[in-house]
Design an enzyme around this catalytic site. Structure first.
Site, PDB file in Angstrom:
ATOM      1  N   VAL A   1      39.306  88.621-122.664  1.00 39.27           N
ATOM      2  CA  VAL A   1      39.416  90.043-123.024  1.00 39.27           C
ATOM      3  C   VAL A   1      40.825  90.310-123.552  1.00 39.27           C
ATOM      4  CG1 VAL A   1      39.467  92.390-122.059  1.00 39.27           C
ATOM      5  CG2 VAL A   1      37.665  90.796-121.388  1.00 39.27           C
TER       6      VAL A   1
ATOM      7  N   CYS B   1      50.582  85.787-103.071  1.00 37.28           N
ATOM      8  CA  CYS B   1      51.006  85.097-101.852  1.00 37.28           C
ATOM      9  C   CYS B   1      52.528  85.144-101.644  1.00 37.28           C
ATOM     10  CB  CYS B   1      50.537  83.652-101.805  1.00 37.28           C
ATOM     11  SG  CYS B   1      50.761  83.010-100.136  1.00 37.28           S
TER      12      CYS B   1
ATOM     13  N   ASP C   1      44.636  90.409-107.588  1.00 37.25           N
ATOM     14  CA  ASP C   1      46.073  90.438-107.881  1.00 37.25           C
ATOM     15  C   ASP C   1      46.481  91.472-108.930  1.00 37.25           C
ATOM     16  OD1 ASP C   1      46.236  88.341-106.127  1.00 37.25           O
ATOM     17  OD2 ASP C   1      46.512  86.790-107.655  1.00 37.25           O
TER      18      ASP C   1
ATOM     19  N   LYS D   1      49.319  90.480-102.229  1.00 35.78           N
ATOM     20  CA  LYS D   1      48.312  89.957-103.161  1.00 35.78           C
ATOM     21  C   LYS D   1      47.856  88.566-102.723  1.00 35.78           C
ATOM     22  CE  LYS D   1      50.350  92.532-107.011  1.00 35.78           C
ATOM     23  NZ  LYS D   1      49.314  93.539-107.162  1.00 35.78           N
ATOM     24  N   THR D   2      46.722  88.508-102.044  1.00 33.04           N
ATOM     25  CA  THR D   2      46.211  87.235-101.531  1.00 33.04           C
ATOM     26  C   THR D   2      44.692  87.170-101.642  1.00 33.04           C
ATOM     27  OG1 THR D   2      45.872  88.113 -99.311  1.00 33.04           O
ATOM     28  CG2 THR D   2      48.012  87.107 -99.740  1.00 33.04           C
TER      29      THR D   2
ATOM     30  N   ALA E   1      43.015  86.457 -99.095  1.00 36.78           N
ATOM     31  CA  ALA E   1      42.615  87.096 -97.832  1.00 36.78           C
ATOM     32  C   ALA E   1      42.381  88.587 -98.057  1.00 36.78           C
ATOM     33  CB  ALA E   1      43.705  86.877 -96.784  1.00 36.78           C
TER      34      ALA E   1
ATOM     35  N   CYS F   1      48.714  86.042 -94.392  1.00 33.55           N
ATOM     36  CA  CYS F   1      49.586  85.037 -94.978  1.00 33.55           C
ATOM     37  C   CYS F   1      49.748  83.898 -93.973  1.00 33.55           C
ATOM     38  CB  CYS F   1      50.926  85.698 -95.287  1.00 33.55           C
ATOM     39  SG  CYS F   1      51.899  84.731 -96.420  1.00 33.55           S
TER      40      CYS F   1
HETATM   41  C1  LIG Z   1      51.035  78.623-104.541  1.00 37.02           C
HETATM   42  C2  LIG Z   1      50.048  79.681-104.096  1.00 37.02           C
HETATM   43  C3  LIG Z   1      49.727  79.778-102.751  1.00 37.02           C
HETATM   44  C4  LIG Z   1      48.830  80.744-102.318  1.00 37.02           C
HETATM   45  N1  LIG Z   1      48.510  80.786-100.989  1.00 37.02           N
HETATM   46  C5  LIG Z   1      47.598  81.677-100.548  1.00 37.02           C
HETATM   47  C6  LIG Z   1      47.188  81.669 -99.177  1.00 37.02           C
HETATM   48  O1  LIG Z   1      47.632  80.854 -98.376  1.00 37.02           O
HETATM   49  N2  LIG Z   1      46.253  82.581 -98.777  1.00 37.02           N
HETATM   50  C7  LIG Z   1      45.715  83.482 -99.659  1.00 37.02           C
HETATM   51  O2  LIG Z   1      44.857  84.266 -99.244  1.00 37.02           O
HETATM   52  N3  LIG Z   1      46.094  83.517-100.964  1.00 37.02           N
HETATM   53  C8  LIG Z   1      47.006  82.635-101.432  1.00 37.02           C
HETATM   54  N4  LIG Z   1      47.365  82.625-102.765  1.00 37.02           N
HETATM   55  C9  LIG Z   1      46.959  83.758-103.628  1.00 37.02           C
HETATM   56  C10 LIG Z   1      45.540  83.674-104.165  1.00 37.02           C
HETATM   57  O3  LIG Z   1      45.327  82.432-104.795  1.00 37.02           O
HETATM   58  C11 LIG Z   1      45.335  84.816-105.157  1.00 37.02           C
HETATM   59  O4  LIG Z   1      45.678  86.035-104.523  1.00 37.02           O
HETATM   60  C12 LIG Z   1      43.895  84.896-105.657  1.00 37.02           C
HETATM   61  O5  LIG Z   1      43.545  83.723-106.343  1.00 37.02           O
HETATM   62  C13 LIG Z   1      43.732  86.095-106.596  1.00 37.02           C
HETATM   63  O6  LIG Z   1      42.432  86.164-107.077  1.00 37.02           O
HETATM   64  P1  LIG Z   1      42.098  86.918-108.446  1.00 37.02           P
HETATM   65  O7  LIG Z   1      40.634  86.792-108.634  1.00 37.02           O
HETATM   66  O8  LIG Z   1      42.739  88.261-108.453  1.00 37.02           O
HETATM   67  O9  LIG Z   1      42.851  86.046-109.542  1.00 37.02           O
HETATM   68  P2  LIG Z   1      42.575  84.521-109.910  1.00 37.02           P
HETATM   69  O10 LIG Z   1      41.900  83.823-108.796  1.00 37.02           O
HETATM   70  O11 LIG Z   1      43.880  83.995-110.389  1.00 37.02           O
HETATM   71  O12 LIG Z   1      41.516  84.603-111.100  1.00 37.02           O
HETATM   72  C14 LIG Z   1      41.772  85.294-112.304  1.00 37.02           C
HETATM   73  C15 LIG Z   1      40.706  84.877-113.311  1.00 37.02           C
HETATM   74  O13 LIG Z   1      40.822  85.724-114.476  1.00 37.02           O
HETATM   75  C16 LIG Z   1      40.667  84.921-115.627  1.00 37.02           C
HETATM   76  N5  LIG Z   1      41.324  85.583-116.763  1.00 37.02           N
HETATM   77  C17 LIG Z   1      42.641  85.574-117.066  1.00 37.02           C
HETATM   78  N6  LIG Z   1      42.849  86.232-118.221  1.00 37.02           N
HETATM   79  C18 LIG Z   1      41.623  86.675-118.642  1.00 37.02           C
HETATM   80  C19 LIG Z   1      41.197  87.418-119.788  1.00 37.02           C
HETATM   81  N7  LIG Z   1      42.047  87.796-120.750  1.00 37.02           N
HETATM   82  N8  LIG Z   1      39.870  87.708-119.900  1.00 37.02           N
HETATM   83  C20 LIG Z   1      38.994  87.309-118.938  1.00 37.02           C
HETATM   84  N9  LIG Z   1      39.357  86.590-117.850  1.00 37.02           N
HETATM   85  C21 LIG Z   1      40.653  86.283-117.709  1.00 37.02           C
HETATM   86  C22 LIG Z   1      41.312  83.586-115.240  1.00 37.02           C
HETATM   87  O14 LIG Z   1      40.838  82.533-116.082  1.00 37.02           O
HETATM   88  C23 LIG Z   1      40.882  83.425-113.793  1.00 37.02           C
HETATM   89  O15 LIG Z   1      39.668  82.730-113.682  1.00 37.02           O
HETATM   90  C24 LIG Z   1      48.247  81.650-103.248  1.00 37.02           C
HETATM   91  C25 LIG Z   1      48.555  81.529-104.604  1.00 37.02           C
HETATM   92  C26 LIG Z   1      49.428  80.551-105.032  1.00 37.02           C
HETATM   93  C27 LIG Z   1      49.745  80.421-106.508  1.00 37.02           C
END
Ligand SMILES: Cc1cc2nc3c(=O)[nH]c(=O)nc-3n(C[C@H](O)[C@H](O)[C@H](O)COP(=O)(O)OP(=O)(O)OC[C@H]3O[C@@H](n4cnc5c(N)ncnc54)[C@H](O)[C@@H]3O)c2cc1C
Length: 424
Positions: A79, A162, A325, A333-334, A336, A368
């Site tokens: 998008v 995280c 996130d 932002k996790t 969890a 966390c």
């Molecule tokens: C090093 C690290 C450690 C972490 N440790 C923890 C932990 O211990 N416990 C915990 O709960 N959380 C942890 N997290 C955080 C957790 O991974 C995130 O909070 C979670 O993945 C967020 O989910 P989300 O769906 O918002 O984003 P994401 O899972 O990042 O997914 C976003 C999706 O959107 C897609 N996207 C991007 N741009 C576009 C676009 N233009 N159009 C359509 N789709 C798009 C991407 O391809 C992706 O598939 C950690 C993160 C990191 C990096």
């Protein structure tokens, strides 16, 4: 492929797949499209364990194709524009899709370029980041081969996904060097944009002892501006912060970490440190296509989606919800947090669809899991008010083995087998 969907989900990550699966479990006849350009799906919480040498990076990635819920349509596009007044999104290909209801969850943007020189030196010169699938294995290479010297771990001045990840890896590295018998040859620095090690007192008290045990030098209210890999220098600006004084905190997205707001008039001290090893965490913000859209919160400098922090509904467009996130909800932002947000989005979206009143409420819950050494972990759980919300009948502020097993064995299994399928 159709170009109209009853429910269109932007982003098929942790949040997008959880919501789509849960919606279908409630109502199997919904017509749902999921837009995501990525062939791969990552379990990011395990990247800390990859950096600590106890997880194989290959186990943290699967094909998106195998995870997309049955009876939804995967639109493999990115998008680029939201047009909420017309119930329409535009993709980079030029394709357009319309919807009755929109769920926005494309994650967060890593702004590597905001630290001068970082992108260029990542993966070499003993500079790495667990925030990257590509470089998390290099973190372990650096830690394992370290012979002593100055090790720096950074945490930016923005909210991040995280908030614990920048220091989790530091404690594991220190513990590894302790076991190897070289910790007394290591000078460890934590350079953080926050004003404290953790924003919830009960958990911070534990971490302060850990920091002191490993003899870590902490720099709070510090903004890393440049990393020069070849010269092995890191530059940051800071105003002197005393963790024990009540500094003026920003209330914008500070979550469980108080982000220090710098005034133009503040006198900032520039510091340059030489390092031998550097684990860097980039500043983060909403993806540009959200920042430049009518969905953004105009008051939020990092451009997150403007939602009601309890209902998860957009504050201006009632048929739009957001989670994960990308939102301006002032929670940590996790994944969890997403576990508690997803059912709220599902229930409230279905209420609107049925022309009923929304009743589901998100209280800012986040968790966390912070390993303080190999085999021991403190599971910090809290809500918007930054008060502990412990699930288990033990004092979770005391690091223990059971929580370590939860993080290293149970949660990865739950993620792939239950959470993404909408059953946990
Ligand atoms: C090093 C690290 C450690 C972490 N440790 C923890 C932990 O211990 N416990 C915990 O709960 N959380 C942890 N997290 C955080 C957790 O991974 C995130 O909070 C979670 O993945 C967020 O989910 P989300 O769906 O918002 O984003 P994401 O899972 O990042 O997914 C976003 C999706 O959107 C897609 N996207 C991007 N741009 C576009 C676009 N233009 N159009 C359509 N789709 C798009 C991407 O391809 C992706 O598939 C950690 C993160 C990191 C990096």
């Amino acid at each position: 492929m159709a170009n109209h969907y009853q429910i269109l989900v932007v982003g098929g990550g942790n949040a997008g797949l959880s919501v789509a699966s849960q919606l279908l479990r409630k109502r199997s006849n919904l017509n749902i499209g999921i837009i995501d350009p990525s062939e791969k799906h990552y379990y990011q919480p395990a990247w800390t364990l990859v950096g600590a040498g106890i997880f194989d990076i290959k186990t943290t990635v699967r094909n998106e194709k195998e995870l997309i819920p049955k009876n939804t349509t995967w639109i493999k596009e990115a998008v680029s524009e939201f047009q909420p007044t017309e119930n329409k999104v535009k993709c980079t290909s030029g394709d357009e899709f319309t919807y009755d209801y929109l769920v926005v969850c494309p994650g967060i943007q890593l702004d590597w370029y905001k630290i001068k020189g970082l992108k260029e030196t990542l993966g070499k010169n003993n500079v790495s980041s667990n925030y990257s699938f590509q470089y998390a294995p290099y973190t372990w290479e650096m830690i394992e081969n370290f012979k002593g010297g100055t090790a720096v771990f950074t945490n930016p001045t923005t909210p991040i996904k995280c908030g614990g990840a920048p220091h989790k890896i530091m404690y594991l590295a220190c513990d590894y060097w302790r076991k190897k018998g070289i910790l007394d040859k290591c000078e460890v620095h934590y350079i953080s944009g926050a004003n404290t090690i953790f924003g919830v007192k009960e958990y911070a008290d534990t971490l302060k002892k850990v920091v002191s045990k490993y003899n870590i030098h902490v720099h709070y209210g510090a903004n890393v501006t440049a990393i020069n890999g070849a010269d092995k220098t890191i530059e940051f600006v800071t105003k002197e912060i005393d963790e024990n004084l009540n500094q003026k905190l920003s209330n914008k997205n500070a979550a469980c970490y108080g982000i220090i707001e710098t005034q133009k008039t503040d006198e900032l001290k520039k510091v340059i440190l030489n390092f031998d090893l550097c684990h860097a965490v980039p500043p983060q913000s909403a993806p540009d296509f959200i920042q430049n859209s009518p969905l953004r919160d105009p008051e939020n400098p990092l451009g997150y989606v403007a939602i009601d922090k309890h209902t998860m509904q957009h504050v201006r467009f009632p048929n739009v919800f957001a989670l994960g996130d990308c939102t301006n909800a002032p929670c940590s932002k996790t994944g969890a947090a997403i576990r508690k947000q997803a059912p709220v989005v599902v229930e409230n979206l279905l209420a609107i669809l049925d022309k009923k009143k929304m009743t589901a409420h998100y209280d800012g819950y986040s968790a966390c899991p912070i390993p303080t050494q190999y085999g021991k972990l403190m599971l910090a759980e809290f809500d918007y008010s930054n008060t502990p919300k412990m699930t288990f009948p033990i004092n979770q502020a005391n690091p223990n083995w059971a929580m370590w097993i939860l993080k290293t064995k149970i949660l990865p299994w739950l993620y792939w087998n239950k959470i993404l399928k909408g059953t946990a």
